[in-house]
Structures are given as structure tokens and as C-alpha cells.
Scaffold this active site. Structure first.
Site, short mmCIF file in Angstrom:
data_model
loop_
_atom_site.label_atom_id
_atom_site.label_comp_id
_atom_site.label_asym_id
_atom_site.label_seq_id
_atom_site.Cartn_x
_atom_site.Cartn_y
_atom_site.Cartn_z
N LYS A 1 -6.94 8.79 -1.98
CA LYS A 1 -5.52 8.58 -1.71
C LYS A 1 -4.72 9.87 -1.86
CE LYS A 1 -5.32 3.90 -1.40
NZ LYS A 1 -4.55 3.05 -0.50
N ASP B 1 -1.30 0.01 -6.14
CA ASP B 1 -2.21 -0.48 -7.16
C ASP B 1 -2.52 0.62 -8.17
OD1 ASP B 1 -2.82 -3.20 -6.48
OD2 ASP B 1 -3.97 -2.49 -4.77
#
Length: 403
Positions: free
Chosen positions: A75, A123
């Protein structure tokens, strides 16, 4: 659960918008942007010959994103890249001229960035990247986290100076709340999932991920024949599948999307033939994949270039974490977080099931590509599951034994 792609769009060309996002020129641009990141370095492509022999395939290569840009997951490539692109674009608009990434730390760009606030739901891993990107350019960041995000992950994001906002409910609830608050306050949402009318910025996030594919393909002597990639909303799976479809055309590898059984939004979308939201039930240990509604852009890509969809269970994800930490033969140890090794869990299930193995044409000539999408982003949770600290597992590669 396993199913092959029977969608009407299967094997059709990518939508031109997606081909532009994931194409070669776009990937070149991402790599140029990364050249201006101080801590940028290619992540390792790890060869696991002993595991390949055990599973009856020719080779297994894992791109280990646990080392990416100091953030511990793939990410890191997406959120920060999108933030930088958006700041440069806003600077160009206000200054009335083109602004190059080489000007990223100039006073002109800094003055613009200081007026901007970027926001997202997470998350854990995507929010960390957005927060880091904001800190790099001098913008503010507001990160929305749902009830299931651990305090340790929240603290890791907050250290980049982000405002942390807790939201009751699931990841999808936090996505909706982030969008609502951002609209009220005039903030820019930098989401890794897309919805009707909101596609460009998630496309930039996905574009950032193309770098890991480019690096991996350059490091391989032969291209892979099979790819197993885990999915939450689908961004990383769609990026890998879409970029490889562009790179290899009709010779692209067989691509399988792997979902947690408890949050199988892409599997159920593939079964229905259109995007669906799955019911929120018992949480999955695969926390970074706990998403109940797919990204529309990701599904548009995967409906064309994914060959199969499957799910894995909780015990399979946990077993893979331990297996990578304590590898076969002389294979190196890999620190894989709860969601990091799910693609490998899919491969192991596939080779162990004769029907799936035959459907995917897996055999002793198969060359497998996987991505360890995260390291131990919650070290305490990792040690609880594996029985060793991340540092102890990493030391195995230096000492040849557990520390």
C-alpha cells in the site's frame, strides 16, 4: 470455494480508461515519481525452490512487499503516490503552469500543499501510506478507522501526524463516513476503492502498485505461468492482472483471485456476475482483506482478465504465516502478516484439490508468482500467531536458525 470466470466480458480488452491507468507509460511515470522518494528501494523477489518441489510446480517467486518504503506493505506505493500527484496537479492549477515532481519540495508546492487536507478510510495499510504522503508534501491528513482496526495499527498511522477518526462498524462503514465528512469539509478523499462517480483517484492509487509488477518481471528469468493474488476491494489483484494483460497480451499468465471466505466480496461478485455487497459476519484474521463491497474499477478489470476466483479459510491463512516463517529446506524465511500470504494459501489449496488443479492447468512446468502484500504490520498479533517475533524470523536468514 472455487469458480472460473464466466462473465460476458471475460477475455475482452480492458476498458480504455483502465488500460491508460495500468499501461506502460503510466508505470514509467510511477517509477519516475519514486526516484524522488528518499527511502525508495526495490523490494526483494524471493525464490522458494524447496516449497515449489513440495507442491509439485517448477518455481515459486514471492515479491516481498513487507520492506516497501518503510511502511511494511504494498500500500506504500498507492496512497502516497496519489497524494503527491494530486498536490502537484493542484499546484499546477493555482500557479498556471506545469509542475514537475522534481519540484515536490519547493516552496511553491509546499504553500499549496499546506492548504490541502486528504482523507481516507483504512484497515491500516492504505491509511499509513496516505498519511505518509501528506507528511512528505506538508498537507494535512484525516484517517478514518473502523472498530476492528487494532490500537497498534492506529498508533502507527498517527505517528505521521494524521488526525485519527474512529468509526463504528465495518471498513465499508468507515468508507462511507469518510466520504460524507470530506464532502462537508472540502477535503480530498484518497480512497483505494471506487464507487459510481468516483474512479480517478482510486485509479491513481492502483497505478502506484504497477511498480511492484515491473520490478518483479525484470527480476524473473522467465515470466510466470500462474499468478495467485489476494483481494480485499480488489485493487492489488486488478493492478497485477491488468498490467500483466497489457504486458503479455494473449500470452498472459493464468490469474486467480483469492478472497477470505469470511469477506468474499469479489468471489460473490464473480458468482453473481455483477458487484454485490456481502453480509458482515464473524471477523476474519485476514484483517487487511476484510472488505464486503468490491471496488467498481477493480471489478471492471477483473471481470475481463481474471481467470478464476477462490476463497481460503482462517486456518489456511494462519498456516501460511507459520510456513513462511519456518520454511522448507534452504528456502529463506519470510515475515508475512495475516493477509500477506493469502495468495500462497490459494495456491496450496489449488494444488491439493485435483479438480482445481486441473481447471487451472497446474503441473510441474508451472511457474508461480505471488505477492507478500504485508509484513508484520501488527507485530504483537504476528508473534501471537506465529510464536516468534518478526525480528526473530528475520534473523533466521542471517543465522540459519531461530533466534
Amino acid at each position: 470455494m472455487f469458480l472460473q470466470n464466466t462473465h460476458a466480458d471475460y477475455r475482452q480488452p480492458l476498458d480504455p480508461r483502465d488500460a491508460e491507468i495500468l499501461g506502460m507509460e503510466a508505470a514509467d511515470a510511477v517509477e519516475r515519481h519514486l526516484a524522488f522518494r528518499e527511502n525508495h528501494a526495490e523490494t526483494p523477489l524471493v525464490n522458494l525452490p524447496a516449497l515449489a518441489a513440495e507442491l509439485g510446480v517448477a518455481s515459486i517467486h514471492i515479491k516481498d512487499e513487507g520492506h516497501r518504503l518503510g511502511l511494511g506493505s504494498f500500500k506504500a506505493l498507492g496512497g502516497a503516490y496519489a497524494v503527491i500527484r494530486l498536490v502537484l496537479e493542484e499546484a499546477a492549477r493555482r500557479l498556471g503552469r506545469a509542475v514537475d515532481v522534481s519540484e515536490l519540495h519547493s516552496s511553491d508546492v509546499r504553500e499549496v500543499a499546506e492548504t490541502m487536507t486528504v482523507a481516507c478510510a483504512t484497515d491500516g495499510n492504505h491509511g499509513r501510506s496516505v498519511a505518509q504522503g501528506a507528511q512528505l508534501v506538508g498537507a494535512r491528513a484525516a484517517i478514518f478507522v473502523h472498530a476492528g482496526v487494532s490500537d497498534e495499527r492506529v498508533a502507527t498511522i498517527a505517528r505521521f501526524g494524521a488526525e485519527m477518526i474512529r468509526v463504528d462498524g465495518t471498513y465499508d462503514d468507515s468508507v462511507r463516513e469518510a466520504a460524507r465528512i470530506a464532502a462537508e469539509k472540502g477535503w480530498t478523499i484518497v480512497s483505494d476503492t471506487s464507487w459510481p462517480g468516483y474512479e480517478r483517484i482510486p485509479g491513481l492509487v492502483m497505478q502506484g502498485y504497477t511498480t511492484l509488477v515491473r520490478e518483479a518481471l525484470r527480476a524473473m528469468q522467465q515470466p510466470p505461468t500462474h499468478v495467485f493474488i489476494q483481494a480485499g476491494v480488489g485493487g492489488i489483484a486488478a493492478t497485477v492482472a491488468g498490467h500483466m494483460a497489457i504486458a503479455f497480451g494473449d500470452e498472459r499468465p493464468t490469474f486467480t483471485v483469492v478472497d477470505p471466505a469470511r469477506a468474499a466480496c469479489l468471489f460473490e461478485t464473480a458468482r453473481a456476475g455483477h458487484p454485490v455487497t456481502v453480509a458482515h459476519g464473524e471477523p476474519t484474521v485476514m484483517a487487511m482483506l476484510e472488505c464486503y463491497e468490491p471496488s467498481l474499477v477493480a471489478w471492471r478489470i477483473l471481470s475481463r482478465v481474471a481467470d478464476a476466483f477462490m476463497t481460503v479459510d482462517e486456518d489456511e491463512a494462519i498456516a501460511v504465516m507459520r510456513r513462511l516463517a519456518d520454511p522448507a529446506g534452504n528456502d529463506p524465511a519470510i515475515v508475512a502478516g495475516e493477509s500477506g500470504g493469502v495468495g500462497l494459501a490459494g495456491l496450496i489449496r489449488a494444488v491439493g484439490n485435483p479438480e482445481i488443479k486441473q481447471a487451472l492447468s497446474l503441473d510441474r512446468q508451472s511457474r508461480i508468482f505471488l505477492v507478500n502484500t504485508e509484513g508484520a504490520t501488527d507485530p504483537g498479533k504476528y508473534e501471537e500467531i506465529v510464536g516468534l517475533s518478526p525480528a526473530a524470523v528475520a534473523r533466521k536468514n542471517k543465522t540459519g536458525a531461530s533466534a
